[in-house]
Design a protein around this motif. Structure first.
Motif, PDB file in Angstrom:
ATOM      1  N   GLY A  23       0.821  -1.377   0.015  1.00  0.00           N
ATOM      2  CA  GLY A  23       0.107   0.075   0.166  1.00  0.00           C
ATOM      3  C   GLY A  23       0.871   1.090  -0.221  1.00  0.00           C
ATOM      4  N   GLN A  24       1.933   1.215   0.609  1.00  0.00           N
ATOM      5  CA  GLN A  24       2.822   2.410   0.616  1.00  0.00           C
ATOM      6  C   GLN A  24       4.139   2.334   0.083  1.00  0.00           C
ATOM      7  OE1 GLN A  24       3.732   3.020   4.822  1.00  0.00           O
ATOM      8  NE2 GLN A  24       1.549   3.042   5.560  1.00  0.00           N
ATOM      9  N   TRP A  25       4.222   1.523  -1.275  1.00  0.00           N
ATOM     10  CA  TRP A  25       5.323   1.439  -1.796  1.00  0.00           C
ATOM     11  C   TRP A  25       6.050   2.481  -2.557  1.00  0.00           C
ATOM     12  CZ3 TRP A  25       8.923  -2.115  -2.571  1.00  0.00           C
ATOM     13  CH2 TRP A  25       9.688  -2.314  -3.654  1.00  0.00           C
ATOM     14  N   ALA A  26       5.232   3.404  -3.008  1.00  0.00           N
ATOM     15  CA  ALA A  26       5.685   4.521  -3.737  1.00  0.00           C
ATOM     16  C   ALA A  26       6.404   5.576  -2.581  1.00  0.00           C
ATOM     17  CB  ALA A  26       4.542   5.361  -4.405  1.00  0.00           C
ATOM     18  N   ARG A  27       5.861   5.536  -1.399  1.00  0.00           N
ATOM     19  CA  ARG A  27       6.303   6.284  -0.427  1.00  0.00           C
ATOM     20  C   ARG A  27       7.577   5.819   0.287  1.00  0.00           C
ATOM     21  NH1 ARG A  27       6.601   7.009   4.861  1.00  0.00           N
ATOM     22  NH2 ARG A  27       5.107   4.954   5.373  1.00  0.00           N
ATOM     23  N   LEU A  28       7.584   4.454   0.234  1.00  0.00           N
ATOM     24  CA  LEU A  28       8.800   3.785   0.841  1.00  0.00           C
ATOM     25  C   LEU A  28       9.980   3.678   0.039  1.00  0.00           C
ATOM     26  CD1 LEU A  28       7.052   0.304   2.152  1.00  0.00           C
ATOM     27  CD2 LEU A  28       7.949   2.184   3.413  1.00  0.00           C
ATOM     28  N   VAL A  29       9.816   3.449  -1.330  1.00  0.00           N
ATOM     29  CA  VAL A  29      10.956   3.456  -2.220  1.00  0.00           C
ATOM     30  C   VAL A  29      11.092   4.786  -3.065  1.00  0.00           C
ATOM     31  CG1 VAL A  29      10.841   1.037  -2.405  1.00  0.00           C
ATOM     32  CG2 VAL A  29       9.886   2.371  -4.211  1.00  0.00           C
ATOM     33  N   GLY A  30      10.343   5.759  -2.997  1.00  0.00           N
ATOM     34  CA  GLY A  30      10.305   6.823  -4.011  1.00  0.00           C
ATOM     35  C   GLY A  30       9.758   6.783  -5.271  1.00  0.00           C
ATOM     36  N   GLU A  31       9.141   8.009  -5.480  1.00  0.00           N
ATOM     37  CA  GLU A  31       8.269   8.026  -7.024  1.00  0.00           C
ATOM     38  C   GLU A  31       8.922   7.380  -7.860  1.00  0.00           C
ATOM     39  OE1 GLU A  31       5.076   8.742  -6.981  1.00  0.00           O
ATOM     40  OE2 GLU A  31       4.874   9.206  -4.819  1.00  0.00           O
ATOM     41  N   GLU A  32      10.062   7.894  -8.371  1.00  0.00           N
ATOM     42  CA  GLU A  32      10.887   7.300  -9.412  1.00  0.00           C
ATOM     43  C   GLU A  32      10.910   5.806  -9.748  1.00  0.00           C
ATOM     44  OE1 GLU A  32      14.697   8.628 -12.145  1.00  0.00           O
ATOM     45  OE2 GLU A  32      14.375   9.378 -10.079  1.00  0.00           O
ATOM     46  N   VAL A  33      11.435   5.255  -8.525  1.00  0.00           N
ATOM     47  CA  VAL A  33      11.639   3.938  -8.450  1.00  0.00           C
ATOM     48  C   VAL A  33      10.244   3.226  -8.745  1.00  0.00           C
ATOM     49  CG1 VAL A  33      12.318   2.090  -6.872  1.00  0.00           C
ATOM     50  CG2 VAL A  33      13.529   4.037  -7.327  1.00  0.00           C
ATOM     51  N   ALA A  34       9.171   3.770  -8.055  1.00  0.00           N
ATOM     52  CA  ALA A  34       7.890   3.079  -7.989  1.00  0.00           C
ATOM     53  C   ALA A  34       7.425   3.152  -9.425  1.00  0.00           C
ATOM     54  CB  ALA A  34       6.797   3.733  -7.139  1.00  0.00           C
ATOM     55  N   GLU A  35       7.587   4.043 -10.206  1.00  0.00           N
ATOM     56  CA  GLU A  35       7.182   4.177 -11.639  1.00  0.00           C
ATOM     57  C   GLU A  35       7.689   2.887 -12.369  1.00  0.00           C
ATOM     58  OE1 GLU A  35       8.005   7.703 -13.720  1.00  0.00           O
ATOM     59  OE2 GLU A  35       7.402   8.809 -12.116  1.00  0.00           O
ATOM     60  N   HIS A  36       8.836   2.399 -12.225  1.00  0.00           N
ATOM     61  CA  HIS A  36       9.672   1.383 -13.076  1.00  0.00           C
ATOM     62  C   HIS A  36       9.672  -0.027 -12.161  1.00  0.00           C
ATOM     63  CE1 HIS A  36      10.553   4.302 -15.803  1.00  0.00           C
ATOM     64  NE2 HIS A  36      10.942   5.102 -15.042  1.00  0.00           N
ATOM     65  N   ALA A  37       9.115  -0.132 -10.853  1.00  0.00           N
ATOM     66  CA  ALA A  37       9.362  -1.368 -10.177  1.00  0.00           C
ATOM     67  C   ALA A  37       7.807  -1.532  -9.376  1.00  0.00           C
ATOM     68  CB  ALA A  37      10.599  -1.434  -9.336  1.00  0.00           C
ATOM     69  N   GLN A  38       7.335  -2.713  -9.238  1.00  0.00           N
ATOM     70  CA  GLN A  38       6.138  -2.896  -8.702  1.00  0.00           C
ATOM     71  C   GLN A  38       6.431  -4.289  -7.862  1.00  0.00           C
ATOM     72  OE1 GLN A  38       3.380  -0.984  -8.336  1.00  0.00           O
ATOM     73  NE2 GLN A  38       4.676   0.403  -9.471  1.00  0.00           N
ATOM     74  N   PRO A  39       5.953  -4.226  -6.465  1.00  0.00           N
ATOM     75  CA  PRO A  39       6.145  -5.468  -5.721  1.00  0.00           C
ATOM     76  C   PRO A  39       5.008  -6.520  -6.138  1.00  0.00           C
ATOM     77  CG  PRO A  39       4.837  -3.525  -4.360  1.00  0.00           C
ATOM     78  CD  PRO A  39       5.370  -2.894  -5.755  1.00  0.00           C
ATOM     79  N   VAL A  40       5.466  -7.713  -6.253  1.00  0.00           N
ATOM     80  CA  VAL A  40       4.560  -8.834  -6.867  1.00  0.00           C
ATOM     81  C   VAL A  40       3.943  -9.628  -5.752  1.00  0.00           C
ATOM     82  CG1 VAL A  40       4.547 -10.869  -8.329  1.00  0.00           C
ATOM     83  CG2 VAL A  40       5.802  -8.564  -8.847  1.00  0.00           C
ATOM     84  N   SER A  41       5.045  -9.975  -4.899  1.00  0.00           N
ATOM     85  CA  SER A  41       4.298 -10.883  -3.734  1.00  0.00           C
ATOM     86  C   SER A  41       5.353 -10.761  -2.721  1.00  0.00           C
ATOM     87  CB  SER A  41       4.421 -12.299  -4.055  1.00  0.00           C
ATOM     88  OG  SER A  41       5.866 -12.841  -4.353  1.00  0.00           O
TER      89      SER A  41
END
Length: 169
Positions: A82-100
């Motif tokens: 739920g907080q992936w973009a805040r945890l890793v940063g917006e730029e990284v979150a645009e190119h990487a998504q957690p799967v499991s």
């Protein structure tokens, strides 16, 4: 039957039941003064001090409920997603998504092999950021995957071989 007929039949059934118990129809029992007093052991008001009956903030109630039911680990897992973009940063979150997230291993899918390589280099820093925000031990290691190659297998019937290049040699 209409609404009036249903109401009349319900009233007649209630009167018949009252007569069967021995009560007189149309006569109400007089209330005594002692019928309205409360149980002497029960306190009426909580007073100015803190009391368990006082209204509680919703966050505190949810935290207590999750602790009682043992949901803490699953809620921490959900915070990573739920907080992936805040945890890793917006730029990284645009190119990487957690799967499991299974047994402390977070699987991440990236948009390119360059981003997969970059995340592998930043893996230690990302694990530290996630541990600080969500809690230690939730994510112990990361498995980072780049994009998958296209599948040449098309259709319901497939002949094993190298794919579309097998006729050029």
């Amino acid at each position: 039957m209409s609404g009036r007929d249903l109401a009349r039949s319900a009233l007649a059934a209630a009167r018949a039941k009252a007569q069967a118990r021995g009560a007189e129809p149309g006569v109400r029992k007089r209330a005594k003064a002692t019928d309205f007093t409360q149980n002497p052991r029960r306190r009426r008001w909580s007073g100015s001090g803190a009391d368990p009956r006082d209204p509680q903030p919703l966050g505190r109630l949810v935290s207590r409920l999750s602790a009682e039911r043992g949901w803490g680990a699953r809620l921490a897992d959900g915070q990573v997603f739920g907080q992936w973009a805040r945890l890793v940063g917006e730029e990284v979150a645009e190119h990487a998504q957690p799967v499991s997230l299974k047994d402390g291993e977070l699987t991440v899918q990236t948009s390119s092999t360059a981003w997969a390589t970059q995340l592998r280099l930043l893996q230690g820093q990302l694990l530290t950021k996630i541990a600080d925000a969500v809690g230690h031990g939730v994510v112990k290691r990361m498995r980072i995957h780049g994009p998958t190659a296209p599948s040449w297998r098309k259709g319901a019937r497939h002949i094993p071989g190298r794919g579309p290049r097998d006729t050029y040699g």
